[in-house]
Design a protein around this motif. Structure first.
Motif, mmCIF file in Angstrom:
data_model
loop_
_atom_site.group_PDB
_atom_site.id
_atom_site.type_symbol
_atom_site.label_atom_id
_atom_site.label_comp_id
_atom_site.label_asym_id
_atom_site.label_seq_id
_atom_site.Cartn_x
_atom_site.Cartn_y
_atom_site.Cartn_z
ATOM 1 N N SER A 1 26.965 100.346 33.110
ATOM 2 C CA SER A 1 26.283 100.905 31.941
ATOM 3 C C SER A 1 27.120 101.998 31.292
ATOM 4 O O SER A 1 27.215 102.073 30.065
ATOM 5 C CB SER A 1 24.925 101.466 32.361
ATOM 6 O OG SER A 1 24.290 102.122 31.299
ATOM 7 N N VAL B 1 28.545 101.848 27.440
ATOM 8 C CA VAL B 1 28.307 102.862 26.411
ATOM 9 C C VAL B 1 29.623 103.281 25.767
ATOM 10 O O VAL B 1 29.734 103.396 24.538
ATOM 11 C CB VAL B 1 27.582 104.080 27.014
ATOM 12 C CG1 VAL B 1 27.547 105.239 26.022
ATOM 13 C CG2 VAL B 1 26.165 103.703 27.420
ATOM 14 N N GLN C 1 31.648 110.139 26.995
ATOM 15 C CA GLN C 1 31.026 108.823 26.826
ATOM 16 C C GLN C 1 30.734 108.465 25.377
ATOM 17 O O GLN C 1 30.656 107.272 25.055
ATOM 18 C CB GLN C 1 29.724 108.754 27.624
ATOM 19 C CG GLN C 1 29.927 108.722 29.124
ATOM 20 C CD GLN C 1 28.666 108.286 29.842
ATOM 21 O OE1 GLN C 1 28.042 107.294 29.477
ATOM 22 N NE2 GLN C 1 28.284 109.036 30.864
ATOM 23 N N VAL D 1 22.713 98.307 29.346
ATOM 24 C CA VAL D 1 22.252 99.697 29.383
ATOM 25 C C VAL D 1 20.741 99.753 29.613
ATOM 26 O O VAL D 1 20.240 100.561 30.402
ATOM 27 C CB VAL D 1 22.634 100.421 28.080
ATOM 28 C CG1 VAL D 1 21.980 101.793 28.004
ATOM 29 C CG2 VAL D 1 24.153 100.557 27.970
ATOM 30 N N PRO E 1 22.083 103.591 23.718
ATOM 31 C CA PRO E 1 23.162 104.141 24.568
ATOM 32 C C PRO E 1 23.156 105.662 24.631
ATOM 33 O O PRO E 1 23.495 106.246 25.660
ATOM 34 C CB PRO E 1 24.451 103.597 23.913
ATOM 35 C CG PRO E 1 24.066 103.218 22.535
ATOM 36 C CD PRO E 1 22.639 102.800 22.611
ATOM 37 N N SER F 1 20.702 106.760 27.293
ATOM 38 C CA SER F 1 21.175 106.555 28.666
ATOM 39 C C SER F 1 22.061 107.704 29.123
ATOM 40 O O SER F 1 22.085 108.047 30.304
ATOM 41 C CB SER F 1 21.927 105.227 28.767
ATOM 42 O OG SER F 1 23.161 105.287 28.075
#
Length: 346
Positions: free
Chosen positions: A43, A47, A175, A212, A283, A286
């Protein structure tokens, strides 16, 4: 008085069905132990890939070319990142009467997400609005959201979104922001490849978001957070979101009229200023919410489908506006400086 024309079939987004299927899979077969670790790592990589591709696709030149219509873009940005958050903060009074604290956190996060690009353009086109303005407004909102959404979430959601701790800000940078900037830097080299393989990369985008969602909802199932959501609470959330969408649709349409915008610009402002991006929000959630991302994205998923259905009806209704309104709007958009002066009498 004309009656609103309802489409024969309201748009149920197939991707929303895929998302709901993924949620169901996570509920039945959540990732546990080593599988959960692998899902979290995948995940995180997904992202980063999403925001790299997002940066590589977004043409900053096209966005900058739209600066000449700066009043419209500032209006959309104000709706997205000022009016929406204010309404979200006002909804705090609904806790704990109608909403639980986690559901309210997701509702407030929904109010901080940038606007959509594709659907805003599509609905503006159907309604015969200012499509170039909708393109630029969506691009500006997406660019601003890369920075503003995490910062607003950290400021307004506090500990639920990680706060302003160095670790959370570093995670956001690594990220979200860094992959986006890398994509922008490499756009001249990879732009042609992305255009040629647009359809395939679209599946990569959607598959990454599904991954995700699976990781987030698996963590939620393992943590037992779904015991916090009852059917009455879910119904209350839908009603609150319906009111939120109605307020924004009315504010963008009539507010734009008070600001002196013509019909075509009002259409673009209404669709770009009242909608929220599922692709950008999932995303981000997350990264910002971690193990609590499942409840954070639930309001956004519901709002996404609601806005598609309602805006489809409005767009078809706007498409039936009298020709006289469209003609008058075009005449109003012609500035005196661009009009050819009358020839002098000799």
């Amino acid at each position: 008085m004309r009656r609103p024309h309802l489409p024969a079939r309201l748009p149920l987004d197939p991707y929303v069905l895929a998302l709901l299927t993924t949620v169901g899979l996570a509920a039945l077969l959540p990732a546990r132990g080593p599988a959960a670790t692998a899902a979290d790592l995948a995940s995180t990589a997904a992202v980063a890939l999403l925001f790299f591709l997002y940066g590589a696709r977004l043409s900053t030149r096209e966005a900058l070319d739209g600066l000449r219509h700066w009043r419209l873009h500032l209006t959309v940005l104000a709706c997205t990142f000022v009016l929406f958050p204010l309404l979200g903060l006002a909804a705090r009074g609904l806790v704990p009467g109608l909403l639980t604290a986690p559901l309210y956190g997701g509702l407030l996060f929904l109010c901080l997400v940038p606007s959509t690009v594709q659907s805003s353009i599509a609905f503006t086109s159907i309604a015969r609005g200012n499509v170039p303005a909708a393109i630029c407004a969506g691009s500006f909102s997406s660019l601003a959201g890369i920075v503003l959404t995490p910062l607003l979430a950290a400021a307004l959601l506090g500990g639920d979104a990680g706060g302003f701790s160095p670790d959370s800000l570093l995670e956001i940078t690594l990220q979200l922001l860094l992959p986006f900037l890398l994509g922008q830097a490499l756009r001249p080299r990879v732009g042609g490849f992305l255009v040629r393989h647009k359809q395939v990369l679209g599946y990569v985008d959607r598959g990454s978001i599904l991954l995700v969602v699976y990781a987030a909802f698996s963590a939620g199932v393992v943590a037992g957070i779904w015991h916090q959501v009852s059917l009455p609470r879910l119904t209350a959330l839908l009603l609150v979101e319906a009111v939120l969408l109605a307020v924004m649709l009315l504010a963008t349409w009539y507010g734009a009229a008070r600001l002196g915008f013509g019909r075509a610009d009002r259409v673009a402002i209404q669709f770009a200023g009242s909608k929220k991006s599922l692709a950008a929000g999932l995303p981000m959630a997350s990264v910002l919410f971690g193990a609590h991302a499942a409840l954070a994205v639930l309001p956004l998923m519901l709002f996404h489908q609601m806005q598609l259905m309602v805006c489809a009806v409005i767009a078809r209704r706007r498409a039936q506006d009298p020709v006289s309104e469209l003609t008058a709007d075009r005449v109003a958009d012609v500035s005196p400086a661009r009009q050819r002066p009358a020839p002098r009498a000799r």
